[in-house]
Design a protein around this motif. Sequence first.
Motif, PDB file in Angstrom:
ATOM      1  N   VAL A 279       1.356  -1.727  -0.257  1.00 40.57           N
ATOM      2  CA  VAL A 279       0.123   0.389  -0.276  1.00 40.57           C
ATOM      3  C   VAL A 279       0.863   1.283  -0.135  1.00 40.57           C
ATOM      4  CG1 VAL A 279      -1.882   1.294   1.369  1.00 40.57           C
ATOM      5  CG2 VAL A 279      -1.697  -0.903   1.052  1.00 40.57           C
ATOM      6  N   HIS A 280       1.993   0.890   0.936  1.00 33.99           N
ATOM      7  CA  HIS A 280       2.878   2.699   1.257  1.00 33.99           C
ATOM      8  C   HIS A 280       3.258   2.678  -0.168  1.00 33.99           C
ATOM      9  CE1 HIS A 280       1.442   2.415   5.093  1.00 33.99           C
ATOM     10  NE2 HIS A 280       1.864   3.849   5.104  1.00 33.99           N
ATOM     11  N   VAL A 281       3.796   1.865  -0.903  1.00 32.46           N
ATOM     12  CA  VAL A 281       5.077   1.629  -1.809  1.00 32.46           C
ATOM     13  C   VAL A 281       4.118   2.063  -3.217  1.00 32.46           C
ATOM     14  CG1 VAL A 281       5.832   0.578  -3.939  1.00 32.46           C
ATOM     15  CG2 VAL A 281       6.511   0.215  -1.348  1.00 32.46           C
ATOM     16  N   ARG A 282       2.528   2.075  -3.104  1.00 32.02           N
ATOM     17  CA  ARG A 282       1.614   2.125  -4.521  1.00 32.02           C
ATOM     18  C   ARG A 282       1.898   3.572  -3.714  1.00 32.02           C
ATOM     19  NH1 ARG A 282      -1.549  -1.356  -3.764  1.00 32.02           N
ATOM     20  NH2 ARG A 282      -3.275  -0.260  -2.781  1.00 32.02           N
ATOM     21  N   LYS A 283       1.540   4.238  -3.262  1.00 31.53           N
ATOM     22  CA  LYS A 283       1.508   5.758  -2.740  1.00 31.53           C
ATOM     23  C   LYS A 283       2.615   6.498  -3.029  1.00 31.53           C
ATOM     24  CE  LYS A 283      -1.769   7.612  -1.768  1.00 31.53           C
ATOM     25  NZ  LYS A 283      -3.395   7.913  -1.312  1.00 31.53           N
ATOM     26  N   LEU A 284       3.735   6.385  -2.629  1.00 26.43           N
ATOM     27  CA  LEU A 284       4.851   6.566  -2.869  1.00 26.43           C
ATOM     28  C   LEU A 284       4.787   6.304  -3.904  1.00 26.43           C
ATOM     29  CD1 LEU A 284       7.077   7.732  -1.716  1.00 26.43           C
ATOM     30  CD2 LEU A 284       7.784   5.689  -1.330  1.00 26.43           C
ATOM     31  N   ARG A 285       5.359   5.165  -5.095  1.00 27.13           N
ATOM     32  CA  ARG A 285       5.386   5.913  -6.566  1.00 27.13           C
ATOM     33  C   ARG A 285       4.623   7.268  -7.540  1.00 27.13           C
ATOM     34  NH1 ARG A 285       4.834  -0.875  -8.672  1.00 27.13           N
ATOM     35  NH2 ARG A 285       6.944  -1.308  -7.982  1.00 27.13           N
ATOM     36  N   GLU A 286       3.461   6.818  -6.750  1.00 27.40           N
ATOM     37  CA  GLU A 286       2.334   8.185  -7.016  1.00 27.40           C
ATOM     38  C   GLU A 286       3.292   9.472  -7.140  1.00 27.40           C
ATOM     39  OE1 GLU A 286      -1.829   7.857  -5.327  1.00 27.40           O
ATOM     40  OE2 GLU A 286      -1.831   5.780  -6.019  1.00 27.40           O
ATOM     41  N   LYS A 287       3.654   9.662  -6.278  1.00 31.03           N
ATOM     42  CA  LYS A 287       3.971  10.810  -5.778  1.00 31.03           C
ATOM     43  C   LYS A 287       5.724  11.303  -6.022  1.00 31.03           C
ATOM     44  CE  LYS A 287       2.103  11.504  -0.866  1.00 31.03           C
ATOM     45  NZ  LYS A 287       2.552  11.712   0.125  1.00 31.03           N
ATOM     46  N   ILE A 288       6.747   9.688  -6.796  1.00 32.04           N
ATOM     47  CA  ILE A 288       7.981   9.833  -7.576  1.00 32.04           C
ATOM     48  C   ILE A 288       8.387   9.586  -8.630  1.00 32.04           C
ATOM     49  CG2 ILE A 288       9.340   9.800  -4.410  1.00 32.04           C
ATOM     50  CD1 ILE A 288      10.176   7.276  -5.650  1.00 32.04           C
ATOM     51  N   GLU A 289       7.232   9.082  -8.925  1.00 30.69           N
ATOM     52  CA  GLU A 289       7.946   8.240 -10.299  1.00 30.69           C
ATOM     53  C   GLU A 289       6.710   9.387 -11.253  1.00 30.69           C
ATOM     54  OE1 GLU A 289       9.328   5.762 -11.561  1.00 30.69           O
ATOM     55  OE2 GLU A 289       9.036   4.313  -9.428  1.00 30.69           O
ATOM     56  N   GLU A 290       7.415   9.408 -12.256  1.00 35.97           N
ATOM     57  CA  GLU A 290       6.945  10.400 -13.644  1.00 35.97           C
ATOM     58  C   GLU A 290       5.535   9.384 -14.569  1.00 35.97           C
ATOM     59  OE1 GLU A 290       8.542  12.975 -14.371  1.00 35.97           O
ATOM     60  OE2 GLU A 290       9.915  12.291 -13.367  1.00 35.97           O
ATOM     61  N   ASP A 291       5.622   8.326 -14.317  1.00 35.21           N
ATOM     62  CA  ASP A 291       4.316   7.478 -13.805  1.00 35.21           C
ATOM     63  C   ASP A 291       4.160   6.152 -13.688  1.00 35.21           C
ATOM     64  OD1 ASP A 291       2.230   5.644 -15.549  1.00 35.21           O
ATOM     65  OD2 ASP A 291       3.189   5.447 -17.462  1.00 35.21           O
ATOM     66  N   SER A 292       3.634   6.086 -12.543  1.00 32.70           N
ATOM     67  CA  SER A 292       3.545   5.396 -11.287  1.00 32.70           C
ATOM     68  C   SER A 292       2.875   3.969 -11.887  1.00 32.70           C
ATOM     69  CB  SER A 292       2.091   5.967 -10.184  1.00 32.70           C
ATOM     70  OG  SER A 292       1.329   5.921 -10.787  1.00 32.70           O
ATOM     71  N   SER A 293       2.337   4.281 -13.466  1.00 32.56           N
ATOM     72  CA  SER A 293       2.391   2.606 -13.750  1.00 32.56           C
ATOM     73  C   SER A 293       2.620   1.624 -14.674  1.00 32.56           C
ATOM     74  CB  SER A 293       0.722   2.759 -14.855  1.00 32.56           C
ATOM     75  OG  SER A 293       1.286   3.514 -15.461  1.00 32.56           O
ATOM     76  N   ASN A 294       4.264   2.602 -14.388  1.00 33.35           N
ATOM     77  CA  ASN A 294       5.578   2.681 -15.316  1.00 33.35           C
ATOM     78  C   ASN A 294       6.365   3.024 -14.445  1.00 33.35           C
ATOM     79  OD1 ASN A 294       7.396   1.157 -17.459  1.00 33.35           O
ATOM     80  ND2 ASN A 294       7.113   3.040 -18.332  1.00 33.35           N
ATOM     81  N   PRO A 295       6.724   2.205 -13.689  1.00 28.37           N
ATOM     82  CA  PRO A 295       8.110   2.704 -12.055  1.00 28.37           C
ATOM     83  C   PRO A 295       9.207   2.618 -13.227  1.00 28.37           C
ATOM     84  CG  PRO A 295       6.908   0.853 -11.358  1.00 28.37           C
ATOM     85  CD  PRO A 295       5.845   1.024 -12.961  1.00 28.37           C
ATOM     86  N   GLN A 296       9.749   3.520 -12.687  1.00 28.77           N
ATOM     87  CA  GLN A 296      11.559   3.713 -12.995  1.00 28.77           C
ATOM     88  C   GLN A 296      12.218   3.030 -11.813  1.00 28.77           C
ATOM     89  OE1 GLN A 296      12.099   3.435 -16.431  1.00 28.77           O
ATOM     90  NE2 GLN A 296      10.174   2.614 -16.514  1.00 28.77           N
ATOM     91  N   ARG A 297      11.733   4.444 -10.618  1.00 27.61           N
ATOM     92  CA  ARG A 297      12.328   3.959  -9.157  1.00 27.61           C
ATOM     93  C   ARG A 297      12.221   3.285  -8.347  1.00 27.61           C
ATOM     94  NH1 ARG A 297      17.389   6.016 -10.481  1.00 27.61           N
ATOM     95  NH2 ARG A 297      16.557   8.285 -12.261  1.00 27.61           N
ATOM     96  N   ILE A 298      11.593   2.983  -8.278  1.00 29.44           N
ATOM     97  CA  ILE A 298      10.944   1.541  -7.176  1.00 29.44           C
ATOM     98  C   ILE A 298      10.136   0.378  -8.030  1.00 29.44           C
ATOM     99  CG2 ILE A 298       9.443   0.746  -5.540  1.00 29.44           C
ATOM    100  CD1 ILE A 298       9.325   3.849  -4.538  1.00 29.44           C
ATOM    101  N   GLU A 299      11.285  -1.163  -8.138  1.00 30.73           N
ATOM    102  CA  GLU A 299      11.031  -2.106  -9.114  1.00 30.73           C
ATOM    103  C   GLU A 299      10.487  -2.722  -7.944  1.00 30.73           C
ATOM    104  OE1 GLU A 299      14.961  -3.070 -10.345  1.00 30.73           O
ATOM    105  OE2 GLU A 299      14.145  -2.158 -12.430  1.00 30.73           O
TER     106      GLU A 299
END
Length: 236
Positions: free
Chosen positions: A205-225
């Motif tokens: 849950v927290h990773v999903r929310k974090l991706r929305e804040k730091i990734e350019e595209d949360s559906s295609n994460p480049q930082r948190i794999e």
Amino acid sequence: MVAVIVKANRNQVLIVEDDANIRRFISINLINNGFVVSEAASGEESLQRFTEHRPGVVVLDIMLPDADGFEICRQLREREPSVIIVFLTARGQDLDKIKGLEIGADDYIVKPFNPLELVARIKAILRRTETALKPVSSVIGSGPIRMDLNANQVFKHDSMIELTPKEFQLVRTFLEHPDTALSRNELLNLVWGEDFVGDPKTVDVHVRKLREKIEEDSSNPQRIETVWGLGYRWRN
């Protein structure tokens, strides 16, 4: 920006529960453990008490007579991103737990419960938050993400990002373990602490929310794999 509880009183707990007996029971145990307690029996009263007392911790019942506890949680997070919120709920379904975590709760406890367990969980969260947000003279980063540990701030392309304390700890853990596959259990121990007794889905849950804040595209994460079958890895 990560807001550390400064104006809020870390030793002050607001109990939001419409059942007077449960509220009193919790209050007595918290007071006996050195906490200062304020109480509210409704959603409207909780927002008023929160403004008056600036508590560092809120124990929040999901089922309130005049409001949805999830909505109250959202409003409290908007007012003070760093406040620690622990849900009280008679519901045990995973969807309710996940929803609570998604909107910003730090933990949850299902009724009926031992009040000493609630006190222990609050103390554990406070200890972990204090340790993680302890100022050090260091700046760490990766790609467009930069974390100023001294100022407790996170930047993306030089713009500050507002994170909850748990999200801040999670980013820090990833940055301190770049290109390392971390299991969910390892992340739970590093971020939530070895004494955490909640659901491992908390990490997802927290990773999903974090991706929305730091990734350019949360559906295609480049930082948190996602490391399938294991956990997650920060790509440096």
